[in-house]
Design a protein around this motif. Structure first.
Motif, PDB file in Angstrom:
ATOM      1  N   ARG A 444      -1.911 -10.595  12.307  1.00 56.75           N
ATOM      2  CA  ARG A 444      -1.924  -9.552  11.279  1.00 56.75           C
ATOM      3  C   ARG A 444      -3.024  -8.548  11.622  1.00 56.75           C
ATOM      4  N   ARG A 445      -2.740  -7.246  11.439  1.00 59.88           N
ATOM      5  CA  ARG A 445      -3.761  -6.254  11.769  1.00 59.88           C
ATOM      6  C   ARG A 445      -3.620  -5.018  10.884  1.00 59.88           C
ATOM      7  N   ARG A 446      -4.738  -4.297  10.774  1.00 66.04           N
ATOM      8  CA  ARG A 446      -4.754  -3.093   9.946  1.00 66.04           C
ATOM      9  C   ARG A 446      -4.269  -1.898  10.764  1.00 66.04           C
ATOM     10  N   LEU A 447      -3.602  -1.005  10.084  1.00 65.52           N
ATOM     11  CA  LEU A 447      -3.140   0.223  10.722  1.00 65.52           C
ATOM     12  C   LEU A 447      -4.324   1.161  10.964  1.00 65.52           C
ATOM     13  N   GLU A 448      -4.185   2.042  11.960  1.00 67.26           N
ATOM     14  CA  GLU A 448      -5.215   3.043  12.225  1.00 67.26           C
ATOM     15  C   GLU A 448      -5.171   4.141  11.177  1.00 67.26           C
ATOM     16  N   GLY A 449      -6.262   4.911  11.089  1.00 70.46           N
ATOM     17  CA  GLY A 449      -6.356   5.966  10.094  1.00 70.46           C
ATOM     18  C   GLY A 449      -5.246   6.996  10.204  1.00 70.46           C
ATOM     19  N   GLU A 450      -4.860   7.357  11.431  1.00 68.52           N
ATOM     20  CA  GLU A 450      -3.794   8.335  11.614  1.00 68.52           C
ATOM     21  C   GLU A 450      -2.475   7.819  11.046  1.00 68.52           C
ATOM     22  N   ILE A 451      -2.215   6.532  11.242  1.00 68.53           N
ATOM     23  CA  ILE A 451      -0.956   5.957  10.787  1.00 68.53           C
ATOM     24  C   ILE A 451      -0.975   5.743   9.276  1.00 68.53           C
ATOM     25  N   ILE A 452      -2.127   5.425   8.722  1.00 74.79           N
ATOM     26  CA  ILE A 452      -2.227   5.316   7.259  1.00 74.79           C
ATOM     27  C   ILE A 452      -1.925   6.667   6.622  1.00 74.79           C
ATOM     28  N   ILE A 621      -1.580  -1.066   4.096  1.00 69.85           N
ATOM     29  CA  ILE A 621      -2.299  -0.632   5.295  1.00 69.85           C
ATOM     30  C   ILE A 621      -2.417  -1.738   6.348  1.00 69.85           C
ATOM     31  N   TYR A 622      -1.817  -2.893   6.080  1.00 71.75           N
ATOM     32  CA  TYR A 622      -1.823  -3.975   7.065  1.00 71.75           C
ATOM     33  C   TYR A 622      -0.415  -4.252   7.546  1.00 71.75           C
ATOM     34  N   LEU A 623      -0.347  -4.707   8.793  1.00 70.03           N
ATOM     35  CA  LEU A 623       0.933  -5.001   9.431  1.00 70.03           C
ATOM     36  C   LEU A 623       1.044  -6.496   9.649  1.00 70.03           C
ATOM     37  N   ASP A 624       2.080  -7.103   9.060  1.00 68.37           N
ATOM     38  CA  ASP A 624       2.306  -8.547   9.232  1.00 68.37           C
ATOM     39  C   ASP A 624       3.229  -8.807  10.414  1.00 68.37           C
TER      40      ASP A 624
END
Length: 624
Positions: A444-452, A621-624
């Motif tokens: 699991r990881r957080r998206l980058e600011g641009e993608i948010i 804002i997180y990707l599973d």
């Protein structure tokens, strides 16, 4: 000589060598003293020749979907670990679309994918996303981080480099055209010499920070050339060359002469600089400049002349002896992709893996030296590198192999309807593979600011998907504008430009767009292989209180009202959850949201609170 030998760390059986006069017919200005490359040096894993390893034997022979899975499963089984079952379709769709396109799935895409019962449904999904223009608008930023790309100089005045956006657009176009990686790199090193276009691509070399108004222009050029050599070494070879500007590398078999030989490849392409002049592209100049070694890295301490060459450790002596000094940048581009070069393929294969899983197979994607930890799956890395080379350096093919693997399709957690057996398998994985080093689950990881930002604009129905063109400047808060010099951020006149994809937002070195800054975008001061991952109160406050986030919540509310007109609250909320999270709400979530809508006198205000809550959820804002 005895004193010199005492000061030079001897690694293994390396010997101190007195290099021959490297200046050819040129008059020698001194002698080059450096350690020979020994067998001990070449024994390090990253300098070993690459061969395609055989697929390892596994017990769960029905689990692998691509070659990737054999290497992953072998390591799992050796540690008595089992892979997780595949993620559900909604999770997988959201994962792969954010991964490849940097955007949330639409409700239509979700319905189509869930309705497609064909065993090839996921494969077709991956192929469709790889052929979308959005693929390059997502993946270009990974390369721009490496290229330390920005559209200003940095330092005190941070002057704008007119036309710098053309390099960003070149990267986007090249990735969308599925340009082979060897050609992609070749044009960035020597596009003015080998390409049918102009030299836009060579902005890669000159994209770093600069100080055009400095008084000592010779020092400016000296620093610029050192920075180019360091960037090429780190980004293309995974070697920290900058350590050898002033002295032989303390750990890796890279001498100071190796550094200045690499720098020498670019000497005649960077002209003598002039005050206030922006130089953004390489070019060949009629007056060749003889490369030298600079003692302690100081411009005033010019030493022996050198022949342009890549670092000796990265290939055998034979390719180096045939290196073309007349066209050194073309020769470098050729040498990078020789079968004898073990680094180029490993480095880019590792980077592709890194961006699909949120971490690379090696500890530091730009440091394959002896101090950094080796790869967790060395045979897998070599298999990927060989596959990439034998496919003609086709990046999309490598993406596809990774994305279609069972490893990539694993669940990251157990859903609400998961079985006790699944929960026990996950608990065992977390307990025995806490850092997920062996890929016992999807990380699991957080998206980058641009993608948010792009997700906020997409879900709220605002995103302008226009492709390409000059960079745009969305409005900034007044308090930020006040910190800039007059005229340094003039918002684009067309409101539609304010909601274009983040890849097209003007990249200023001294002031990053607020949401990018909050979520760890690098400052483009140096090549960035792996972004920081901070968790701060500022991030939460930004999503709660910034004009960008609050306006997205308002537009999200308006979109829901428009698209569910005539339907009850339950249908409206289900639509909201599918837009935000690509799933339906649980009964508990649905009940609480309905209570909020019913309990407020102002229903639109209550719906705004619901929308803001969804956009502020960690699931958004997180990707599973």
């Amino acid at each position: 000589m005895a004193l010199l030998c005492a000061l030079i760390p001897v690694i293994g059986s390396a010997r101190l060598a007195l290099a021959e006069n490297e200046a050819g017919d040129q008059e020698a200005a001194g002698e080059v003293l450096e350690l020979e490359i020994s067998e001990f040096d070449r024994d390090h894993w990253s300098f070993q020749p690459i061969e395609r390893p055989p697929l390892p034997a596994v017990e769960r022979s029905g689990w692998p979907s691509t070659a990737v899975d054999f290497f992953i499963l072998r390591r799992l089984e050796k540690r008595s670990l089992a892979p997780q079952p595949a993620a559900d379709r909604a999770t997988l769709l959201r994962r792969v679309k954010f991964d490849l396109l940097g955007l949330p799935p639409t409700v239509e895409e979700l319905e189509r994918f869930e309705a497609d019962k064909s065993p090839l449904a996921y494969e077709r999904l991956v192929d469709r996303f790889l052929s979308s223009p959005g693929y390059a608008e997502r993946w270009a930023q990974h390369w721009l981080d490496l290229a330390r790309f920005a559209e200003t100089d940095g330092f005190e005045h941070d002057k704008v480099r007119k036309g710098a956006w053309r390099y960003r657009q070149w990267v986007v176009d090249a990735l969308n055209q599925d340009m082979p990686y060897d050609q992609f790199v070749r044009l960035q090193l020597a596009g003015d010499l080998v390409g049918s276009e102009d030299s836009i691509a060579t902005m890669f070399c000159m994209a770093g920070p600069d100080m055009p108004d400095i008084n000592e222009q010779d020092l400016r050029r000296h620093d610029k050339l050192n920075e180019i050599a360091s960037t090429v070494g780190a980004s293309l070879l995974g070697l920290q060359m900058h350590c050898a500007q002033c002295h032989d590398h303390k750990y890796d078999p890279i001498s100071q002469a190796d550094f200045y030989r690499l720098r020498g490849i670019f000497e005649s392409a960077v002209p003598p600089l002039k005050r206030d002049r922006h130089v953004t592209e390489l070019a060949s100049y009629s007056d060749p400049i003889v490369p030298r070694l600079y003692g302690r890295g100081e411009l005033s301490n010019a030493g022996p002349r050198l022949k342009p060459r890549p670092p000796r450790i990265a290939s055998s002596d034979e390719p180096l002896s045939q290196f073309d000094n007349k066209n050194p940048r073309v020769a470098l581009a050729d040498w990078l992709f020789l079968p004898e070069n073990p680094l180029t393929g490993r480095v880019i294969a590792n980077r592709i893996w890194q961006h699909h899983f949120g971490k690379s197979l090696c500890e530091n994607p730009s440091d394959f030296g002896v101090i950094a930890d080796g790869p967790s799956h060395e045979m897998l890395l070599d298999w990927l590198a060989v596959e990439l080379r034998q496919s003609g350096w086709n990046l999309k093919r490598l993406h596809r192999i990774i994305l279609l693997s069972s490893t990539y399709r694993q669940a990251s957690h157990v859903g609400f309807d998961g079985s006790d057996q699944q929960r026990e398998t996950l608990r065992h994985a977390i307990e025995n593979d806490p850092e997920n080093e062996w890929y016992s689950r999807f990380p699991r990881r957080r998206l980058e600011g641009e993608i948010i930002r792009d997700a906020l604009l997409s879900v709220s129905g605002q995103l302008n998907r226009s492709y390409g063109g000059q960079s745009v400047l969305p409005p900034l808060p007044d308090e930020l504008v006040s910190t800039l010099l007059k005229g340094q951020w003039k918002s684009s006149e067309d409101p539609e430009d304010h909601v274009r994809r983040s890849i097209y937002v003007f990249a200023r070195r001294n002031l990053r767009y607020p949401i990018f800054d909050a979520f760890d975008r690098p400052d483009a001061g140096a090549s960035c292989a792996r972004r920081d991952r901070s968790t701060t109160a500022i991030q939460s406050l930004h999503l709660l209180n910034s004009e960008l986030a609050f306006d997205a919540a308002r537009k999200f509310r308006d979109r829901l009202e428009r698209e569910t007109a005539g339907k009850d609250d339950a249908e409206l909320l289900k639509h909201a959850f599918r837009l935000a999270f690509a799933r339906l709400p649980t009964e508990d979530e649905l009940g609480k949201c309905r209570e909020l809508l019913a309990g407020e006198a102002d229903r639109r205000e209550a719906l705004l609170i619901v929308c803001a809550g969804l956009l502020n959820a960690s699931e958004f804002i997180y990707l599973d």
